[in-house]
Enzyme design. Structure first.
Site, PDB file in Angstrom:
ATOM      1  N   GLU A 123       0.817  -1.226   0.000  1.00 35.18           N
ATOM      2  CA  GLU A 123       0.000   0.000   0.000  1.00 35.18           C
ATOM      3  C   GLU A 123       0.845   1.268   0.000  1.00 35.18           C
ATOM      4  O   GLU A 123       0.636   2.170   0.830  1.00 35.18           O
ATOM      5  CB  GLU A 123      -0.965  -0.008   1.206  1.00 35.18           C
ATOM      6  CG  GLU A 123      -2.000  -1.100   1.095  1.00 35.18           C
ATOM      7  CD  GLU A 123      -3.146  -0.995   2.097  1.00 35.18           C
ATOM      8  OE1 GLU A 123      -3.065  -0.187   3.039  1.00 35.18           O
ATOM      9  OE2 GLU A 123      -4.127  -1.740   1.922  1.00 35.18           O
ATOM     10  N   GLU A 174      -5.598  -8.422  -0.350  1.00 33.60           N
ATOM     11  CA  GLU A 174      -6.298  -8.088   0.908  1.00 33.60           C
ATOM     12  C   GLU A 174      -7.754  -7.828   0.566  1.00 33.60           C
ATOM     13  O   GLU A 174      -8.052  -6.907  -0.206  1.00 33.60           O
ATOM     14  CB  GLU A 174      -5.709  -6.844   1.580  1.00 33.60           C
ATOM     15  CG  GLU A 174      -4.374  -7.084   2.230  1.00 33.60           C
ATOM     16  CD  GLU A 174      -3.878  -5.896   3.059  1.00 33.60           C
ATOM     17  OE1 GLU A 174      -4.728  -5.196   3.678  1.00 33.60           O
ATOM     18  OE2 GLU A 174      -2.665  -5.667   3.067  1.00 33.60           O
TER      19      GLU A 174
HETATM   20  O1  AHR Z   1      -4.948  -5.968   6.873  1.00 32.67           O
HETATM   21  C1  AHR Z   1      -4.830  -4.873   7.720  1.00 32.67           C
HETATM   22  C2  AHR Z   1      -4.181  -3.679   7.056  1.00 32.67           C
HETATM   23  O2  AHR Z   1      -5.014  -3.186   6.055  1.00 32.67           O
HETATM   24  C3  AHR Z   1      -2.880  -3.934   6.347  1.00 32.67           C
HETATM   25  O3  AHR Z   1      -1.796  -3.837   7.209  1.00 32.67           O
HETATM   26  C4  AHR Z   1      -2.831  -2.868   5.319  1.00 32.67           C
HETATM   27  O4  AHR Z   1      -2.133  -3.271   4.162  1.00 32.67           O
HETATM   28  C5  AHR Z   1      -4.284  -2.534   5.043  1.00 32.67           C
HETATM   29  O5  AHR Z   1      -4.519  -1.176   5.095  1.00 32.67           O
END
Ligand code: AHR
Length: 505
Positions: free
Chosen positions: A173, A292
């Site tokens: 990210e 994610e």
């Molecule tokens: O999964 C939790 C968090 O969410 C991770 O660390 C990040 O990549 C995202 O914002």
């Protein structure tokens, strides 16, 4: 009763389902690692300190790959802190989640855990505070057979054979201001390119994931992907996507339609990848790692997160107590991934244990399954082979953010080796059951093996430590097949898995 029709055809294949679409994620965050997978003084701990009860639930989930060690955590992480004798490992201030990191679990422990969980590792490198040097050394430590500084260090640490980690993520990210070492698309594109180049020099067999947007609402989306790929196209194999959904306004009809936005997100990234491909006159296809995705909002909304004291080793943050409506959206999200499996080759439900997770542990006590565990387990166990294109004719509704939301969401997989079809279907209707006629063109002589239903008399019910089996699926679904027409009754607001098998002659 409302009625819908769906056509599947043996010839109308979306693509081969890469089993890594059922991946997961474990970050050094909250209680995911410490008192999650690792709790040395727990009665169920094995000789390395891993909880056997958790391992068992992970194995049942059938997760083929687990992303590690972050997440936001990785952007401040020194991987060298987590190797060698445990008593010599430093305690560090962990800035992403405001915790103390003791480094009791590091690369080697995680690889060991993954073996015991029947899974593999997707490793993320730090492109926040670090860069090319730390990344290439980590690849050398993990994957080089021996005879060099870092590979021999691994051998000294008790791992004679290389770990052979195949998939590596280039940072996390990096488009977000919350990230340690946040970058512009050009800054990230440059460092990702140079890091990718050198990592592949150390081990040309690895696959690399470029960090895409943290979500479709980011102001830099999709320009971010276009610029990053412009820098990295020839060196990377996947672009990552992340998304989390919530329902703070308690608008269930709108909430369960959010998988449509997820599909749009996927489609836009595919178009962006292919735009860069065309621009570069390249023959190479870059695919998607949706590494994610989940529902995430409860713990913050309910004020649980705010109660976790900062700078402790174990901070109970992002511990979502999922409710049944979340399981329905998770089912729709799984279907969305499968509907794009020609390009979505990997995906990670975020995360696996305690933190926004399908598995919850009680420190020193039991472990139990959240409601979102079940649709994932069904898809990961039965959704293999090829995915078939659904042609859906369903009644529709409008909600706050969406128009023409089909009540029925569905995809099917056909496993040619086993001659098995699995139909996954959600009925989004809160009030009525739905009769669905699935025409299975090209499939003759199949019978229904089982129709699993996940439903609840209360959409806000969930599983708890006191009542871990409050909402569980049952096998009493109503499905019958005549010729190649499968007729199923999908109860109101339900997740359904209809499994068919070729009849023995
Ligand atoms: O999964 C939790 C968090 O969410 C991770 O660390 C990040 O990549 C995202 O914002």
């Amino acid at each position: 009763m409302k009625k819908a029709k769906v056509i599947y055809d043996k010839e109308f294949v979306i693509g081969q389902v890469d089993k890594r679409i059922y991946g997961s994620f474990l970050e050094h965050m909250g209680r995911a690692i410490y008192t999650g997978i690792y709790e040395p003084d727990h009665p169920q701990a094995d000789e390395m300190g891993f909880r056997k009860d958790v391992l068992e639930l992970v194995r049942k989930l059938n997760v083929p790959i687990v992303r590690y060690p972050g997440g936001n955590f990785v952007s401040g992480y020194n991987w060298e802190d987590g190797i060698g004798p445990k008593e010599k490992r430093p305690r560090r201030l962990e800035l992403a989640w405001r915790a103390i990191e003791t480094n009791e679990v590091g690369v080697n422990e995680f690889v060991e855990w993954a073996k015991r969980a029947n899974t593999s590792v997707m490793m993320t490198v730090n492109l926040g505070t670090r860069g090319i040097d730390a990344a290439r050394n980590l690849v050398e430590y993990c994957n080089f057979p021996g005879g060099t500084y870092y590979s021999d260090l691994r051998r000294q640490h008790g791992y004679e054979q290389p770990h052979n980690i195949k998939v590596w993520c280039l940072g996390n990210e990096m488009d977000g201001d919350w990230q340690i070492g946040h970058k512009t698309a050009h800054e990230y594109g440059r460092i990702a390119r140079e890091t990718a180049k050198v990592m592949k020099w150390v081990d040309p067999s690895i696959e690399l994931v470029a960090a895409g947007s943290s979500g479709p609402k980011m102001p830099t989306f999709p320009e971010w992907e276009a610029i990053v790929l412009d820098h990295t196209y020839d060196l990377v194999d996947y672009v990552s996507l992340h998304v989390y959904y919530g329902n703070p306004e308690k608008d269930t009809k709108n909430f369960v339609a959010k998988s449509l936005e997820m599909e749009e997100f996927i489609k836009t990234v595919i178009s962006t990848i292919d735009y860069v491909k065309a621009k570069k006159r390249s023959k190479k296809v870059v695919n998607i790692s949706f590494d994610e995705w989940n529902v995430w909002y409860h713990a913050h909304l309910e004020g649980k997160d705010q109660k976790a004291e900062p700078w402790a080793q174990i901070r109970a943050i992002a511990e979502e107590d999922y409710v049944f409506e979340d399981a329905i959206l998770v089912g729709c999200m799984l279907i969305a991934l499968l509907k794009h499996c020609d390009r979505v080759k990997m995906a990670c439900m975020a995360q696996l244990v305690n933190v926004i997770a399908p598995i919850t542990t009680v420190k020193g006590g039991i472990t139990y399954r959240q409601v979102i565990y079940y649709p994932f387990m069904h898809a990961a166990n039965f959704g293999h082979g090829v995915a078939l294109l659904p042609k859906v004719n369903s009644p529709k509704y409008d909600s706050k953010d969406f128009t023409d939301v089909p009540y029925i969401e569905t995809v099917a997989t056909y496993n040619e080796e086993k001659d098995e079809i699995t139909v996954f279907a959600v009925n989004r209707d809160l009030e009525e059951e739905m009769q669905v006629e699935f025409k299975l063109d090209g499939f003759e002589g199949f019978e229904v093996v089982e129709h699993i239903v996940y439903e609840s008399d209360d959409i806000y019910k969930g599983n708890t430590a006191e009542n871990p089996d409050n909402v569980v699926p049952h096998k009493g679904g109503n499905s019958r097949i005549e010729g190649n027409v499968l007729t199923s009754i999908l109860p109101k607001f339900s997740w359904n898995v209809i499994r068919l098998k070729k009849k023995e002659n």
